[in-house]
Design a protein around this motif. Structure first.
Motif, PDB file in Angstrom:
ATOM      1  N   GLY A  41       2.254  -1.067   9.174  1.00  0.00           N
ATOM      2  CA  GLY A  41       3.578  -1.959   9.097  1.00  0.00           C
ATOM      3  C   GLY A  41       3.891  -2.440   7.801  1.00  0.00           C
ATOM      4  N   TRP A  42       4.498  -3.897   8.035  1.00  0.00           N
ATOM      5  CA  TRP A  42       4.834  -4.490   6.878  1.00  0.00           C
ATOM      6  C   TRP A  42       3.574  -5.042   5.973  1.00  0.00           C
ATOM      7  CZ3 TRP A  42       9.305  -3.659   5.089  1.00  0.00           C
ATOM      8  CH2 TRP A  42      10.321  -3.532   6.002  1.00  0.00           C
ATOM      9  N   LEU A  43       2.564  -4.925   6.572  1.00  0.00           N
ATOM     10  CA  LEU A  43       1.408  -5.417   5.733  1.00  0.00           C
ATOM     11  C   LEU A  43       1.053  -4.183   4.612  1.00  0.00           C
ATOM     12  CD1 LEU A  43      -1.389  -6.134   8.287  1.00  0.00           C
ATOM     13  CD2 LEU A  43       0.139  -8.002   7.002  1.00  0.00           C
ATOM     14  N   ASP A  44       1.675  -3.165   4.902  1.00  0.00           N
ATOM     15  CA  ASP A  44       1.513  -2.160   3.599  1.00  0.00           C
ATOM     16  C   ASP A  44       2.072  -2.587   2.490  1.00  0.00           C
ATOM     17  OD1 ASP A  44      -0.278  -0.380   4.693  1.00  0.00           O
ATOM     18  OD2 ASP A  44       1.243   0.682   6.003  1.00  0.00           O
ATOM     19  N   THR A  45       3.137  -3.325   2.319  1.00  0.00           N
ATOM     20  CA  THR A  45       3.950  -3.789   1.230  1.00  0.00           C
ATOM     21  C   THR A  45       3.626  -5.168   0.672  1.00  0.00           C
ATOM     22  OG1 THR A  45       5.627  -5.323   2.653  1.00  0.00           O
ATOM     23  CG2 THR A  45       5.953  -2.835   2.730  1.00  0.00           C
ATOM     24  N   LEU A  46       2.530  -5.559   1.280  1.00  0.00           N
ATOM     25  CA  LEU A  46       2.031  -6.995   0.603  1.00  0.00           C
ATOM     26  C   LEU A  46       1.099  -6.740  -0.737  1.00  0.00           C
ATOM     27  CD1 LEU A  46       0.437  -9.121   3.646  1.00  0.00           C
ATOM     28  CD2 LEU A  46       2.789  -9.013   2.609  1.00  0.00           C
ATOM     29  N   PRO A  47       1.322  -7.743  -1.577  1.00  0.00           N
ATOM     30  CA  PRO A  47       0.588  -7.335  -2.901  1.00  0.00           C
ATOM     31  C   PRO A  47      -0.755  -7.131  -2.702  1.00  0.00           C
ATOM     32  CG  PRO A  47       2.132  -9.249  -2.950  1.00  0.00           C
ATOM     33  CD  PRO A  47       1.801  -8.846  -1.548  1.00  0.00           C
ATOM     34  N   SER A  48      -1.491  -6.452  -3.547  1.00  0.00           N
ATOM     35  CA  SER A  48      -2.940  -6.054  -3.553  1.00  0.00           C
ATOM     36  C   SER A  48      -3.845  -7.206  -3.269  1.00  0.00           C
ATOM     37  CB  SER A  48      -3.413  -4.887  -4.466  1.00  0.00           C
ATOM     38  OG  SER A  48      -3.010  -5.669  -5.791  1.00  0.00           O
ATOM     39  N   ASP A  49      -3.596  -8.241  -3.992  1.00  0.00           N
ATOM     40  CA  ASP A  49      -4.450  -9.256  -4.205  1.00  0.00           C
ATOM     41  C   ASP A  49      -4.282 -10.108  -2.886  1.00  0.00           C
ATOM     42  OD1 ASP A  49      -1.834  -9.925  -4.592  1.00  0.00           O
ATOM     43  OD2 ASP A  49      -2.369 -12.080  -5.516  1.00  0.00           O
ATOM     44  N   VAL A  50      -3.329  -9.909  -2.020  1.00  0.00           N
ATOM     45  CA  VAL A  50      -3.320 -10.647  -0.630  1.00  0.00           C
ATOM     46  C   VAL A  50      -3.888  -9.595   0.422  1.00  0.00           C
ATOM     47  CG1 VAL A  50      -1.598 -11.285   1.153  1.00  0.00           C
ATOM     48  CG2 VAL A  50      -1.002 -11.744  -1.279  1.00  0.00           C
ATOM     49  N   LEU A  51      -3.593  -8.390   0.222  1.00  0.00           N
ATOM     50  CA  LEU A  51      -4.196  -7.400   1.082  1.00  0.00           C
ATOM     51  C   LEU A  51      -5.564  -7.045   1.201  1.00  0.00           C
ATOM     52  CD1 LEU A  51      -2.890  -5.437   3.497  1.00  0.00           C
ATOM     53  CD2 LEU A  51      -2.644  -3.788   1.489  1.00  0.00           C
ATOM     54  N   ASP A  52      -6.131  -7.339  -0.006  1.00  0.00           N
ATOM     55  CA  ASP A  52      -7.505  -7.225  -0.368  1.00  0.00           C
ATOM     56  C   ASP A  52      -8.142  -8.201   0.608  1.00  0.00           C
ATOM     57  OD1 ASP A  52      -7.038  -4.893  -1.817  1.00  0.00           O
ATOM     58  OD2 ASP A  52      -7.298  -6.052  -3.809  1.00  0.00           O
ATOM     59  N   ASN A  53      -7.499  -9.215   0.807  1.00  0.00           N
ATOM     60  CA  ASN A  53      -8.334 -10.382   1.703  1.00  0.00           C
ATOM     61  C   ASN A  53      -8.261 -10.326   2.991  1.00  0.00           C
ATOM     62  OD1 ASN A  53      -9.699 -12.138  -0.471  1.00  0.00           O
ATOM     63  ND2 ASN A  53      -7.707 -11.820  -1.540  1.00  0.00           N
ATOM     64  N   ILE A  54      -7.671  -9.184   3.437  1.00  0.00           N
ATOM     65  CA  ILE A  54      -7.170  -9.178   4.869  1.00  0.00           C
ATOM     66  C   ILE A  54      -8.281  -8.185   5.347  1.00  0.00           C
ATOM     67  CG2 ILE A  54      -5.742  -8.681   6.689  1.00  0.00           C
ATOM     68  CD1 ILE A  54      -3.510  -9.448   4.329  1.00  0.00           C
ATOM     69  N   GLU A  55      -8.906  -8.618   6.755  1.00  0.00           N
ATOM     70  CA  GLU A  55      -9.580  -7.356   7.518  1.00  0.00           C
ATOM     71  C   GLU A  55      -8.637  -7.061   8.515  1.00  0.00           C
ATOM     72  OE1 GLU A  55     -13.021  -7.173  10.928  1.00  0.00           O
ATOM     73  OE2 GLU A  55     -12.886  -9.216   9.577  1.00  0.00           O
ATOM     74  N   ILE A  56      -8.535  -5.621   8.325  1.00  0.00           N
ATOM     75  CA  ILE A  56      -7.625  -4.807   9.272  1.00  0.00           C
ATOM     76  C   ILE A  56      -8.288  -4.479  10.481  1.00  0.00           C
ATOM     77  CG2 ILE A  56      -5.988  -2.983   9.748  1.00  0.00           C
ATOM     78  CD1 ILE A  56      -4.963  -5.004   7.704  1.00  0.00           C
ATOM     79  N   PHE A  57      -7.642  -4.624  11.670  1.00  0.00           N
ATOM     80  CA  PHE A  57      -8.167  -4.170  13.042  1.00  0.00           C
ATOM     81  C   PHE A  57      -6.943  -3.540  13.801  1.00  0.00           C
ATOM     82  CE2 PHE A  57      -8.864  -4.120  17.669  1.00  0.00           C
ATOM     83  CZ  PHE A  57     -10.230  -3.920  17.667  1.00  0.00           C
ATOM     84  N   THR A  58      -7.217  -2.187  14.003  1.00  0.00           N
ATOM     85  CA  THR A  58      -6.036  -1.309  14.602  1.00  0.00           C
ATOM     86  C   THR A  58      -6.530  -1.259  16.139  1.00  0.00           C
ATOM     87  OG1 THR A  58      -7.547   0.768  14.279  1.00  0.00           O
ATOM     88  CG2 THR A  58      -5.739  -0.063  12.603  1.00  0.00           C
ATOM     89  N   GLY A  59      -5.415  -1.478  16.976  1.00  0.00           N
ATOM     90  CA  GLY A  59      -5.828  -1.374  18.394  1.00  0.00           C
ATOM     91  C   GLY A  59      -4.235  -1.670  19.269  1.00  0.00           C
TER      92      GLY A  59
END
Length: 328
Positions: A41-59
Motif C-alpha cells: 500500500g502507501w508504505l511502498d511510497t515512504l522514503p527508504s530511510d523510513v521503510l528500512d526501519n519497518i518490519e512488515i507483516f502481511t496478513g
C-alpha cells in the motif's frame, strides 16, 4: 525502545502513523493486508530511510491465527485496520462486521493472551451520528446511522468490555474527519481536488450542507502517539478534533480558490446518502485530549489543504486516482 504493531499500516492514516513512529524512534511492525501483488500500500511510497526501519507483516485481521502471530513480540498495538467507506457498507454490510468487529475482537483476544502493555483501538466520529449537542464530547450518545458506523460502535463496545472484564489496557481513539496526502477518493477532499486537477469543470458531490471537523493527518498521527504516552487514558475514549467545523459547500469553494481552478458544483444523486443515514453535523470537543496530553493541532485548515493540493499536484500521485468515477 518499545515495539509497536500498527494494523492497517498500508492505509492512509496508518502509513502516516508508521512514518511518525519511526521518526520518533519507536520500533514498528507494520501489519499490511496480504495480497498476491506483494503490495504494501502507501508504505511502498515512504522514503527508504523510513521503510528500512519497518518490519512488515502481511496478513488479514479477520484471521485470529495470523493476528496472534503479528502481535507476538510487540509491546503495544495500534489497531487501525478497518473497512471505512460508508456507501460501500450499504451494499456489503457483512464484510464490515467481519473486518471491523471480528477483526477488532481478534486483536483484543491476542493482546489479552500475550499480555500486551497497551492497545489503542481506532474509532470514528461517525459513531456519534448527527450531533445532538455541540461540541461533541466522548459522552455523546452513539447513533449507528450506517452499517459502517454500527460496526464501529460494536468494535468500540467490545474493546471497552475487554478493559472492564479482563483489565486489558485499552484506549479508544476517536479521530474526527482526517484529511491529507494519500487519502482515498472515497473522502470529500480528494474527491474535489482530483476532479479539479484533472480538468473537470463540473465537480460532482453529494450533500453540501453537512459540516465536518477536519484534522490534518500529521496531527492525527501525533495525537495517537500522545495518547499512547499517557497511562491516565487507559480505559478511556478520546476524541482527536479541532473544535472547528466547515460545511462541504464552503470547503469546496475554499478548494476552488486555493487551487486557482474554477468549477461548478453539481449535486450527484448517486453520492447522496439516504436521508436518515446522512450525518449532518460533526463538531468535536478535544477537551479530554488537551487535559491529558501535550497535543495541539499544528496545521490550520488552509495550511493542510495547501499541503494536500501540493501532493495531488504531483502527476505520479494524481495518476493513482480515477477522478471521473465515483469511488464508493
Amino acid at each position: 525502545m518499545e515495539k509497536i504493531l500498527v494494523t492497517g499500516a498500508d492505509g492512509f492514516i496508518g502509513s502516516h502513523l508508521v512514518e511518525e513512529l519511526v521518526l520518533q524512534g519507536y520500533k514498528v511492525k507494520a501489519f499490511v493486508y496480504y495480497n498476491s501483488f506483494n503490495s504494501w500500500g502507501w508504505l511502498d511510497t515512504l522514503p527508504s530511510d523510513v521503510l528500512d526501519n519497518i518490519e512488515i507483516f502481511t496478513g488479514d485481521v479477520r484471521d485470529p491465527f495470523g493476528v496472534k502471530e503479528a502481535v507476538t513480540g510487540c509491546d503495544a498495538t495500534f489497531h487501525l485496520a478497518a473497512l471505512i467507506a460508508i456507501p460501500y457498507s450499504y451494499y456489503s454490510p457483512q464484510s464490515y462486521v467481519e473486518t471491523n468487529i471480528n477483526g477488532t475482537l481478534n486483536i483484543l483476544q491476542a493482546a489479552r493472551e500475550l499480555n500486551i502493555k497497551r492497545v489503542l483501538v481506532t474509532s470514528t466520529s461517525e459513531v456519534y451520528g448527527t450531533a445532538l449537542q455541540v461540541p461533541i464530547n466522548e459522552t455523546h450518545p452513539r447513533q449507528g446511522q450506517s452499517p459502517y458506523s454500527a460496526t464501529k460502535i460494536g468494535a468500540d463496545a467490545i474493546a471497552d468490555s475487554f478493559f472492564r472484564s479482563f483489565n486489558l489496557p485499552v484506549t479508544i481513539v476517536r479521530p474526527f474527519n482526517t484529511y491529507g496526502p494519500r487519502q482515498s477518493a472515497r473522502a470529500v477532499i480528494p474527491t474535489i481536488i482530483t476532479q479539479l486537477l484533472s480538468g473537470l469543470k463540473e465537480v460532482k458531490l453529494g450533500a453540501l450542507y453537512p459540516t465536518r471537523d477536519l484534522v490534518y493527518v500529521k496531527d492525527t498521527a501525533k495525537g495517537f502517539i500522545e495518547i499512547f504516552k499517557q497511562e491516565t487514558l487507559i480505559g478511556e475514549e478520546v476524541n482527536i478534533a479541532t473544535n472547528n467545523e466547515v460545511s462541504i459547500e464552503d470547503l469546496a469553494n475554499k478548494l476552488f480558490k486555493l487551487t486557482g481552478v474554477e468549477g461548478n458544483i453539481i449535486s450527484d444523486a448517486e453520492r447522496l446518502r439516504p436521508e436518515k443515514s446522512e450525518v449532518y453535523r460533526l463538531l468535536g470537543d478535544n477537551t479530554k485530549l488537551f487535559q491529558h496530553t501535550n497535543w495541539k493541532p499544528g496545521t490550520t485548515l488552509d495550511e493542510g489543504l495547501l499541503k494536500t493540493i501540493d501532493w495531488f499536484s504531483d502527476k505520479n500521485n494524481l495518476s493513482k486516482y480515477k477522478a471521473d468515477i465515483y469511488n464508493k
